[in-house]
Design a protein around this motif. Structure first.
Motif, PDB file in Angstrom:
ATOM      1  N   ARG A 321       0.829  -1.218   0.000  1.00 46.12           N
ATOM      2  CA  ARG A 321       0.000   0.000   0.000  1.00 46.12           C
ATOM      3  C   ARG A 321       0.860   1.264   0.000  1.00 46.12           C
ATOM      4  NH1 ARG A 321      -5.229  -0.806   3.991  1.00 46.12           N
ATOM      5  NH2 ARG A 321      -6.259  -2.458   2.751  1.00 46.12           N
ATOM      6  N   SER A 322       1.959   1.222   0.738  1.00 43.09           N
ATOM      7  CA  SER A 322       2.837   2.400   0.768  1.00 43.09           C
ATOM      8  C   SER A 322       3.397   2.698  -0.617  1.00 43.09           C
ATOM      9  CB  SER A 322       3.968   2.160   1.764  1.00 43.09           C
ATOM     10  OG  SER A 322       4.767   1.041   1.381  1.00 43.09           O
ATOM     11  N   ARG A 325       0.654   4.479  -2.518  1.00 43.54           N
ATOM     12  CA  ARG A 325       0.515   5.861  -2.031  1.00 43.54           C
ATOM     13  C   ARG A 325       1.623   6.749  -2.597  1.00 43.54           C
ATOM     14  NH1 ARG A 325      -1.018   3.422   3.024  1.00 43.54           N
ATOM     15  NH2 ARG A 325       1.157   3.567   3.719  1.00 43.54           N
ATOM     16  N   ARG A 326       2.857   6.237  -2.546  1.00 44.13           N
ATOM     17  CA  ARG A 326       3.965   7.041  -3.051  1.00 44.13           C
ATOM     18  C   ARG A 326       3.861   7.272  -4.559  1.00 44.13           C
ATOM     19  NH1 ARG A 326       9.212   4.181  -0.690  1.00 44.13           N
ATOM     20  NH2 ARG A 326       7.755   2.520  -0.119  1.00 44.13           N
ATOM     21  N   ALA A 388      -4.094   9.496  -3.216  1.00 39.88           N
ATOM     22  CA  ALA A 388      -3.084   8.472  -2.953  1.00 39.88           C
ATOM     23  C   ALA A 388      -3.591   7.461  -1.926  1.00 39.88           C
ATOM     24  CB  ALA A 388      -1.792   9.138  -2.467  1.00 39.88           C
ATOM     25  N   TRP A 389      -4.204   7.918  -0.841  1.00 35.16           N
ATOM     26  CA  TRP A 389      -4.757   6.998   0.143  1.00 35.16           C
ATOM     27  C   TRP A 389      -5.905   6.192  -0.431  1.00 35.16           C
ATOM     28  CZ3 TRP A 389      -3.263   5.558   4.954  1.00 35.16           C
ATOM     29  CH2 TRP A 389      -2.198   6.273   5.511  1.00 35.16           C
ATOM     30  N   ALA A 392      -4.403   3.422  -2.449  1.00 35.75           N
ATOM     31  CA  ALA A 392      -3.787   2.382  -1.628  1.00 35.75           C
ATOM     32  C   ALA A 392      -4.827   1.430  -1.041  1.00 35.75           C
ATOM     33  CB  ALA A 392      -2.975   3.032  -0.505  1.00 35.75           C
TER      34      ALA A 392
END
Length: 402
Positions: A321-322, A325-326, A388-389, A392
């Motif tokens: 998920r990170s 998001r990135r 982004a969230w 994710a």
């Protein structure tokens, strides 16, 4: 009892910086038109902000040049009214008194001759004076005010004692005199025009004046020798102290009747007005930047919706998920950076064009475009957080669904 064999730890998934850059630009490369339009919204706001600040800085640089050339250490001294409303007057030895003050660099005065008129010739009717003033002037006035003579020369000890006159810029134009050497009718007699001045920025009253020497004014024009206005140059460091001492020096009994002003204060007030107007325009530019940020957020949300299968597939093959998001936060930052760079460039070009067309120096501080680009990155980060969230949270099963 035998122990269960421990499960080996899962291999950690890594996302290198170079891969993050490629992922952050992939969506923009796939839809270039949408990316350009979104970046344009940011660019317009940034261009407005940079142009407003650049034009303001250029205008202030021009004003600073004018003040440096004219000098901000000039004081003007006049007599006002006493407590009973009677008109006060400056002493005849005002120049000598002022020059003794600490910090004084030089002083010169002019005396109004209200009963004296100037005409192009004796054939002009008396009522058609055109509102031009005749003043007696010290020969040192040119040095104190740094007067520029367009034609001829300034008064000296010789010409100041004979019927000679120096005309201000507007006075010469109104009388139709273009060069020194002509004769005018002044105070019922002929005077020779020995000089014509350029406009005087810090003493505009001289532009509509005919200036004669003190001696000829005393001998021929009923001048009593009392100046009506004094001009004083003082050291910058001692200007406030010198200004405070002038009233007591010229009129110890009634210092309240002496008025001291600084002509450059009017130019400083103009600069303050320009700063207020600049603040208003800067607010409008900030609003444009906000609108651009909303456009970036909208673009990123649509991108997340359209790329749900891609996101689910990447999650299914190991992306964390990170990483997602990135990736989308990086896209928002790249989109905003493109808009910031384009807007800063456009704003600089607008500033340069305005400065060139208006005869102003190009004065765009380096921190302005740098701060503008930094502001776009902040806007881009804020605009990209929510998409982004949201990206994710897309489950891996989305890639397997229809």
């Amino acid at each position: 009892m035998s122990r269960a064999t421990p499960r080996p730890p899962a291999e950690r998934s890594w996302l290198r910086a170079i891969d993050l850059v490629a992922l952050s630009t992939s969506g923009l490369r796939a839809r270039p038109l949408r990316a350009v339009l979104s970046a344009l919204g940011i660019a317009i706001g940034i261009a407005a902000m940079v142009a407003v600040l650049g034009i303001s800085a250029s205008s202030q640089a021009k004003l600073a040049q004018q003040l440096d050339a004219l000098g901000t250490n000039l004081l003007t001294v006049e007599a006002g009214q006493d407590l009973f409303g009677a008109e006060a007057s400056l002493p005849k030895d005002s120049e000598g008194r002022i020059e003794r003050l600490a910090g004084a660099q030089g002083a010169a005065g002019v005396g109004a001759l209200p009963k004296t008129r100037i005409y192009r010739s004796e054939l002009i009717p008396e009522a058609q004076s055109g509102g031009l003033a005749v003043r007696a002037a010290d020969t040192s006035l040119a040095d104190v005010l740094d007067l520029s003579v367009r034609s001829g020369a300034w008064l000296n000890e010789a010409t100041g004692a004979y019927p000679s006159v120096v005309l201000g810029d507007r006075a010469a134009r109104q009388l139709g005199i273009e060069r020194a050497g002509s004769l005018v009718w002044l105070g019922g007699q002929q005077f020779a025009v020995v000089g014509i001045l350029d406009p005087v920025e810090l003493a505009p009253e001289l532009d509509t004046s005919a200036l004669v020497g003190n001696q000829v004014a005393l001998d021929r024009l009923d001048y009593d020798g009392s100046p009506t206005r004094m001009y004083l140059r003082a050291d910058e460091e001692a200007l406030a102290e010198t200004r405070a001492l002038v009233p007591q020096t010229l009129s110890p009994e009634q210092p309240e009747t002496i008025k001291v002003s600084r002509p450059s204060d009017a130019l400083a007030a103009k600069a303050a007005t320009d700063e207020t107007f600049t603040g208003l325009l800067l607010g409008l530019g900030s609003l444009g930047l906000l609108v651009g940020g909303i456009g970036v957020a909208n673009t990123m949300i649509i991108s997340v919706i359209e790329r749900r299968r891609e996101i689910g597939l990447r999650r299914a093959i190991g992306a964390r998920r990170s990483h997602i998001r990135r990736q989308f936060l990086g896209e928002a930052l790249v989109l905003s950076a493109l808009g910031g760079l384009g807007g800063a460039g456009i704003g600089a070009l607008v500033t340069a064009g305005f400065a060139r067309s208006g005869g102003l120096p190009f004065a765009l501080p380096l921190y302005v475009p740098a701060a503008a680009i930094a502001a776009t990155l902040v806007v881009g980060a804020v605009a990209g957080i929510s998409p982004a969230w949201r990206a994710a949270r897309v489950p891996p099963t989305v890639a397997l669904s229809g």
